[in-house]
Write a protein that holds these residues in place. Structure first.
Motif, PDB file in Angstrom:
ATOM      1  N   PHE A   1       0.839  -1.181   0.000  1.00 42.60           N
ATOM      2  CA  PHE A   1       0.000   0.000   0.000  1.00 42.60           C
ATOM      3  C   PHE A   1       0.882   1.241   0.000  1.00 42.60           C
ATOM      4  O   PHE A   1       1.991   1.237   0.521  1.00 42.60           O
ATOM      5  N   SER A   2       0.369   2.312  -0.526  1.00 38.64           N
ATOM      6  CA  SER A   2       1.079   3.581  -0.444  1.00 38.64           C
ATOM      7  C   SER A   2       0.903   4.153   0.950  1.00 38.64           C
ATOM      8  O   SER A   2       0.018   3.734   1.715  1.00 38.64           O
ATOM      9  N   ALA A   3       1.711   5.163   1.289  1.00 42.23           N
ATOM     10  CA  ALA A   3       1.586   5.809   2.593  1.00 42.23           C
ATOM     11  C   ALA A   3       0.208   6.443   2.751  1.00 42.23           C
ATOM     12  O   ALA A   3      -0.398   6.402   3.832  1.00 42.23           O
ATOM     13  N   ALA A   4      -0.318   7.005   1.667  1.00 45.94           N
ATOM     14  CA  ALA A   4      -1.644   7.630   1.719  1.00 45.94           C
ATOM     15  C   ALA A   4      -2.730   6.596   1.971  1.00 45.94           C
ATOM     16  O   ALA A   4      -3.698   6.860   2.704  1.00 45.94           O
ATOM     17  N   GLU A   5      -2.591   5.414   1.390  1.00 47.43           N
ATOM     18  CA  GLU A   5      -3.587   4.357   1.594  1.00 47.43           C
ATOM     19  C   GLU A   5      -3.556   3.843   3.029  1.00 47.43           C
ATOM     20  O   GLU A   5      -4.606   3.593   3.636  1.00 47.43           O
ATOM     21  N   LEU A   6      -2.364   3.676   3.588  1.00 47.39           N
ATOM     22  CA  LEU A   6      -2.263   3.258   4.986  1.00 47.39           C
ATOM     23  C   LEU A   6      -2.868   4.313   5.904  1.00 47.39           C
ATOM     24  O   LEU A   6      -3.535   3.989   6.900  1.00 47.39           O
ATOM     25  N   GLU A   7      -2.632   5.574   5.587  1.00 49.70           N
ATOM     26  CA  GLU A   7      -3.192   6.661   6.391  1.00 49.70           C
ATOM     27  C   GLU A   7      -4.714   6.649   6.313  1.00 49.70           C
ATOM     28  O   GLU A   7      -5.400   6.886   7.317  1.00 49.70           O
ATOM     29  N   PHE A   8      -5.240   6.366   5.139  1.00 51.47           N
ATOM     30  CA  PHE A   8      -6.695   6.285   4.957  1.00 51.47           C
ATOM     31  C   PHE A   8      -7.284   5.188   5.843  1.00 51.47           C
ATOM     32  O   PHE A   8      -8.332   5.379   6.481  1.00 51.47           O
ATOM     33  N   LEU A   9      -6.620   4.040   5.898  1.00 51.62           N
ATOM     34  CA  LEU A   9      -7.089   2.947   6.740  1.00 51.62           C
ATOM     35  C   LEU A   9      -7.013   3.318   8.223  1.00 51.62           C
ATOM     36  O   LEU A   9      -7.895   2.970   9.009  1.00 51.62           O
TER      37      LEU A   9
ATOM     38  N   ASN B   1       5.536  -8.772  16.037  1.00 54.37           N
ATOM     39  CA  ASN B   1       4.569  -7.779  16.506  1.00 54.37           C
ATOM     40  C   ASN B   1       4.844  -6.463  15.787  1.00 54.37           C
ATOM     41  O   ASN B   1       5.378  -5.517  16.353  1.00 54.37           O
ATOM     42  N   LEU B   2       4.473  -6.413  14.498  1.00 51.96           N
ATOM     43  CA  LEU B   2       4.827  -5.282  13.668  1.00 51.96           C
ATOM     44  C   LEU B   2       3.626  -4.379  13.396  1.00 51.96           C
ATOM     45  O   LEU B   2       2.477  -4.777  13.543  1.00 51.96           O
ATOM     46  N   SER B   3       3.929  -3.163  12.960  1.00 50.13           N
ATOM     47  CA  SER B   3       2.889  -2.202  12.615  1.00 50.13           C
ATOM     48  C   SER B   3       2.511  -2.353  11.149  1.00 50.13           C
ATOM     49  O   SER B   3       3.157  -3.074  10.377  1.00 50.13           O
ATOM     50  N   ALA B   4       1.460  -1.632  10.739  1.00 47.44           N
ATOM     51  CA  ALA B   4       1.001  -1.702   9.352  1.00 47.44           C
ATOM     52  C   ALA B   4       2.100  -1.275   8.382  1.00 47.44           C
ATOM     53  O   ALA B   4       2.335  -1.921   7.357  1.00 47.44           O
ATOM     54  N   MET B   5       2.776  -0.172   8.695  1.00 51.73           N
ATOM     55  CA  MET B   5       3.819   0.326   7.816  1.00 51.73           C
ATOM     56  C   MET B   5       4.970  -0.665   7.709  1.00 51.73           C
ATOM     57  O   MET B   5       5.504  -0.909   6.621  1.00 51.73           O
ATOM     58  N   GLU B   6       5.357  -1.259   8.823  1.00 53.81           N
ATOM     59  CA  GLU B   6       6.468  -2.210   8.832  1.00 53.81           C
ATOM     60  C   GLU B   6       6.114  -3.472   8.053  1.00 53.81           C
ATOM     61  O   GLU B   6       6.930  -3.982   7.269  1.00 53.81           O
TER      62      GLU B   6
ATOM     63  N   LEU C   1      11.226  10.792  19.376  1.00 53.39           N
ATOM     64  CA  LEU C   1      11.170   9.453  19.969  1.00 53.39           C
ATOM     65  C   LEU C   1      10.543   8.448  19.007  1.00 53.39           C
ATOM     66  O   LEU C   1      11.021   7.310  18.880  1.00 53.39           O
ATOM     67  N   ILE C   2       9.479   8.859  18.334  1.00 51.54           N
ATOM     68  CA  ILE C   2       8.830   7.946  17.390  1.00 51.54           C
ATOM     69  C   ILE C   2       9.764   7.614  16.237  1.00 51.54           C
ATOM     70  O   ILE C   2       9.834   6.458  15.785  1.00 51.54           O
ATOM     71  N   GLU C   3      10.505   8.592  15.741  1.00 54.74           N
ATOM     72  CA  GLU C   3      11.466   8.326  14.666  1.00 54.74           C
ATOM     73  C   GLU C   3      12.554   7.363  15.143  1.00 54.74           C
ATOM     74  O   GLU C   3      12.968   6.463  14.398  1.00 54.74           O
TER      75      GLU C   3
ATOM     76  N   HIS D   1      -1.384   0.984  13.723  1.00 52.92           N
ATOM     77  CA  HIS D   1      -1.205   2.153  12.860  1.00 52.92           C
ATOM     78  C   HIS D   1      -0.500   3.283  13.603  1.00 52.92           C
ATOM     79  O   HIS D   1      -0.787   4.463  13.355  1.00 52.92           O
ATOM     80  N   TYR D   2       0.452   2.959  14.459  1.00 56.50           N
ATOM     81  CA  TYR D   2       1.081   4.018  15.252  1.00 56.50           C
ATOM     82  C   TYR D   2       1.797   5.059  14.378  1.00 56.50           C
ATOM     83  O   TYR D   2       1.816   6.251  14.705  1.00 56.50           O
ATOM     84  N   VAL D   3       2.371   4.625  13.279  1.00 55.00           N
ATOM     85  CA  VAL D   3       3.072   5.557  12.395  1.00 55.00           C
ATOM     86  C   VAL D   3       2.078   6.524  11.741  1.00 55.00           C
ATOM     87  O   VAL D   3       2.288   7.738  11.730  1.00 55.00           O
ATOM     88  N   GLU D   4       0.984   5.977  11.210  1.00 47.52           N
ATOM     89  CA  GLU D   4       0.012   6.811  10.514  1.00 47.52           C
ATOM     90  C   GLU D   4      -0.734   7.734  11.488  1.00 47.52           C
ATOM     91  O   GLU D   4      -0.984   8.909  11.173  1.00 47.52           O
ATOM     92  N   ILE D   5      -1.089   7.210  12.673  1.00 43.18           N
ATOM     93  CA  ILE D   5      -1.796   8.028  13.657  1.00 43.18           C
ATOM     94  C   ILE D   5      -0.931   9.203  14.095  1.00 43.18           C
ATOM     95  O   ILE D   5      -1.390  10.355  14.153  1.00 43.18           O
TER      96      ILE D   5
END
Length: 209
Positions: A12-20, A156-161, A127-129, A102-106
């Motif tokens: 998925f693109s970053a925009a699509e993950l953000e949409f979810l 135990n990974l995130s959506a982006m990972e 810290l998040i970076e 979705h911690y990255v997108e949130i």
């Protein structure tokens, strides 16, 4: 809708993950009065000034843009909590701390639209970076240890990972599995041999510009 970055797995693109991620709920403190909203994802409200309520992130952002609410960042976005997570990530070479899927997108949505509602916003962002960097380093190290005996992985990974490593993991495991199963390689070769070849019809006419 999703882009095919690898034939063995779509991403998925970053925009699509953000949409979810926008369907996740978050607490807001409205400064308006409004009756209950009945949406596809559920009922939200009623809204009363200075009374906290839960809404989807997309609605929280929409109200925030209109100056109709403040957004309360989730507990995990505090400096204290993120510092604990970062230390735990650094202390363990193989395990991953529990974070929202979705911690990255949130966090990106809040940085973009509600930075004035985040205490110590620059420290939180840093810290998040750092957490992302440490986790990606561990993921890379783990991928290097894949072998032909690896049939499953539990992370135990995130959506982006997950989105980033999916093509590499699925492709790698498929290759290892084929190497351990000669019959599968032979079948793949037979299918390739049976694939019809395009007829040579001579030089093609150049398309008119």
């Amino acid at each position: 809708m999703s882009g095919q970055s690898d034939p063995r797995g779509s991403t998925f693109s970053a925009a699509e993950l953000e949409f979810l991620a926008e369907d996740e709920t978050m607490e807001i403190v409205p400064n308006l009065s409004m009756e209950r909203l009945s949406l596809i994802s559920g009922d939200f409200g009623p809204f009363r000034p200075q009374i906290a309520t839960q809404v989807p992130i997309w609605l929280a952002v929409a109200l925030k843009k209109r100056g109709k609410c403040t957004i309360r960042p989730p507990d995990w976005m505090s400096v204290e909590k993120l510092t604990q997570v970062l230390e735990a990530e650094r202390d363990s070479a193989s395990s991953f701390e529990a974070l929202p899927f979705h911690y990255v997108e949130i966090s990106r949505l809040l940085f973009d639209h509600a930075r004035d509602d985040i205490p110590d916003v620059y420290m939180v962002r840093s810290l998040i970076e750092d957490i992302k960097d440490v986790r990606f380093h561990k993921i890379g190290t783990g991928l290097e240890k894949l072998s032909s005996r690896t049939y499953a992985m539990k992370l135990n990974l995130s959506a982006m990972e997950v989105n980033v490593i999916r093509p590499f993991v699925t492709g790698g495991l498929e290759t290892f599995y084929k190497l351990g199963n000669p019959e599968m390689i032979q079948e793949s070769e037979r299918q390739e041999f049976r694939r019809p070849q395009a007829a040579d019809r001579g030089p093609r006419r150049e398309l008119r510009r």
